[in-house]
Design an enzyme around this catalytic site. Structure first.
Site, PDB file in Angstrom:
ATOM      1  N   GLU A  20       2.443  -7.905   8.249  1.00  0.00           N
ATOM      2  CA  GLU A  20       2.541  -6.641   8.150  1.00  0.00           C
ATOM      3  C   GLU A  20       3.782  -6.372   7.033  1.00  0.00           C
ATOM      4  O   GLU A  20       4.037  -5.067   6.961  1.00  0.00           O
ATOM      5  CB  GLU A  20       2.989  -6.101   9.569  1.00  0.00           C
TER       6      GLU A  20
ATOM      7  N   ASP B 191      -6.623  -1.147 -27.533  1.00  0.00           N
ATOM      8  CA  ASP B 191      -6.551   0.318 -27.978  1.00  0.00           C
ATOM      9  C   ASP B 191      -7.312   1.156 -27.297  1.00  0.00           C
ATOM     10  O   ASP B 191      -6.923   2.461 -26.844  1.00  0.00           O
ATOM     11  CB  ASP B 191      -7.014   0.314 -29.626  1.00  0.00           C
TER      12      ASP B 191
ATOM     13  N   PRO C 112       0.871  -1.192  -0.118  1.00  0.00           N
ATOM     14  CA  PRO C 112      -0.061   0.111  -0.059  1.00  0.00           C
ATOM     15  C   PRO C 112       0.771   1.392   0.015  1.00  0.00           C
ATOM     16  O   PRO C 112       0.450   2.353  -0.505  1.00  0.00           O
ATOM     17  CB  PRO C 112      -0.862  -0.151   1.360  1.00  0.00           C
TER      18      PRO C 112
HETATM   19  C1  LIG Z   1      -0.648  -6.714   4.975  1.00  0.00           C
HETATM   20  N1  LIG Z   1      -0.398  -5.478   4.159  1.00  0.00           N
HETATM   21  C2  LIG Z   1      -1.287  -4.357   4.309  1.00  0.00           C
HETATM   22  C3  LIG Z   1       0.749  -5.208   3.741  1.00  0.00           C
HETATM   23  C4  LIG Z   1       1.908  -4.259   4.122  1.00  0.00           C
HETATM   24  C5  LIG Z   1       2.979  -4.115   3.313  1.00  0.00           C
HETATM   25  C6  LIG Z   1       3.096  -4.808   2.334  1.00  0.00           C
HETATM   26  C7  LIG Z   1       2.265  -5.758   1.819  1.00  0.00           C
HETATM   27  C8  LIG Z   1       1.229  -6.139   2.493  1.00  0.00           C
HETATM   28  C9  LIG Z   1       0.123  -6.939   1.859  1.00  0.00           C
HETATM   29  N2  LIG Z   1      -1.128  -6.263   1.382  1.00  0.00           N
HETATM   30  C10 LIG Z   1      -1.428  -5.320   0.590  1.00  0.00           C
HETATM   31  C11 LIG Z   1      -0.382  -5.277  -0.499  1.00  0.00           C
HETATM   32  C12 LIG Z   1      -0.444  -4.537  -1.471  1.00  0.00           C
HETATM   33  C13 LIG Z   1      -1.615  -3.539  -1.302  1.00  0.00           C
HETATM   34  C14 LIG Z   1      -2.095  -2.670  -2.618  1.00  0.00           C
HETATM   35  N3  LIG Z   1      -2.888  -1.777  -2.551  1.00  0.00           N
HETATM   36  O1  LIG Z   1      -1.421  -2.702  -3.770  1.00  0.00           O
HETATM   37  C15 LIG Z   1      -2.732  -3.615  -0.442  1.00  0.00           C
HETATM   38  N4  LIG Z   1      -2.541  -4.688   0.423  1.00  0.00           N
END
Ligand SMILES: CN(C)c1ccccc1CNc1ccc(C(N)=O)cn1
Length: 247
Positions: A116, A169, A89
Site C-alpha cells: 500500500e 520535436d 497515485p
Molecule cells: C499500491 N499502490 C496503489 C501504491 C500506493 C502508494 C504508492 C505506490 C503504490 C504503487 N502503485 C502505483 C504507483 C504509482 C501509480 C501511478 N499512477 O503513477 C499507480 N500505482
C-alpha cells in the site's frame, strides 16, 4: 544524468533501461541507471520488507527501516545531491513540461512503492516530489519509474539521432503528432498516401503536417489546444482543417 531507483524488482528496472534509445544512452554514458533493493538492507532471517498497517484493515505497508537505510546508501553512493521522487497515485500528474525540467537535473532518485506504499513520515522526511503517471492503480511504482527514465533519458543531449529527433520535436510544442506514412504508396486496400507527402515540396509538406497536428489536437485533445496561444499562421491552418472537416 544519474538515476538511482529504489525497488523490490531491480531486474525490471535494468531490463526497461537496457533497450532502445535509453539503452544506447547508457552505453554512450549520457545516463547512468542504478537499481537498489531495500531487501538487501534487511537484517531479519526472513528479509521482511513489509509490515502491517496501523489502524487495521487489509494491506501491508513497506517497512521503514530498510527503506531508510537503502535511501541513505543511495544518497551517499555519489556526491551529487539527488531529487527524490516517489511514484504514487497521489502524486502530481506527469507532463512533458515536467519531464523537460527533470531532464535538466544532474541526479534523480526514484522510490517505487509496493503493497500500500510507504509510511507517511518517510514521505515527509525523505521525498522531495510525488509524481503520478496517470489516474490508475498499479501493483507498484516501477512502471512509473520506467516511464520517467525513458522520458528524461531520451531528452539527454546526444540520446536521439537525427532519425528519431522528429519524435522529439513533434510533442515539444504541446500538440499531438501528425499522421505518418511509409511504403507502399497505395496499399492492398487501395488506400493512398496523401499526395503532398510525395510532392517533394517541403514547405507544403511542413504546412500539411502542422495543419494535421493542429487538427488532430483540436479533435482529440481540445484541452491541450485550450492551453496554447496559436500564431496567426497556426490559426489559419486550423481554420482550414476545420472547414474541410466540417464540410
Ligand atoms: C499500491 N499502490 C496503489 C501504491 C500506493 C502508494 C504508492 C505506490 C503504490 C504503487 N502503485 C502505483 C504507483 C504509482 C501509480 C501511478 N499512477 O503513477 C499507480 N500505482
Amino acid at each position: 544524468m544519474r538515476i538511482d531507483v529504489l525497488t523490490l524488482f531491480p531486474e525490471f528496472i535494468h531490463a526497461a533501461a537496457a533497450v532502445g534509445v535509453v539503452g544506447r544512452a547508457q552505453q554512450r554514458g549520457l545516463i547512468e541507471v542504478a537499481a537498489w533493493n531495500p531487501r538487501d538492507f534487511t537484517h531479519d532471517n526472513y528479509r521482511r520488507v513489509d509490515e502491517r498497517t496501523f489502524g487495521g484493515g487489509p494491506g501491508m505497508v513497506m517497512s521503514t527501516r530498510p527503506l531508510t537505510d537503502c535511501l541513505a546508501a543511495i544518497r551517499t553512493a555519489v556526491p551529487e545531491p539527488a531529487r527524490v521522487i516517489y511514484l504514487t497515485p497521489q502524486g502530481a500528474r506527469l507532463t512533458q513540461r515536467r519531464v523537460r525540467e527533470l531532464a535538466l537535473l544532474p541526479r534523480l532518485a526514484l522510490v517505487c512503492g509496493r503493497y500500500e506504499g510507504i509510511d507517511e513520515r518517510l514521505i515527509a522526511r525523505e521525498i522531495d516530489e510525488e509524481i503520478s503517471i496517470g489516474d490508475y492503480v498499479l501493483s507498484g511504482g516501477e512502471l512509473g519509474a520506467a516511464v520517467i527514465i525513458d522520458a528524461v533519458g531520451r531528452l539527454q543531449p546526444g540520446a536521439l539521432n537525427d532519425a528519431d529527433s522528429a519524435a522529439h520535436d513533434s510533442f515539444e510544442d504541446g500538440l499531438l503528432d501528425c499522421p505518418h506514412y511509409t511504403r507502399p504508396e497505395v496499399d492492398a486496400q487501395g488506400d493512398a498516401v496523401p499526395a503532398v507527402l510525395l510532392s517533394g515540396d517541403h514547405a507544403a509538406i511542413a504546412r500539411w503536417r502542422r495543419r494535421e497536428a493542429l487538427g488532430r489536437t483540436w479533435l482529440r485533445r481540445p484541452d491541450l489546444l485550450a492551453r496554447m496561444t496559436l500564431s496567426r499562421a497556426d490559426r489559419a491552418l486550423l481554420d482550414d482543417f476545420r472547414r474541410t472537416w466540417l464540410a
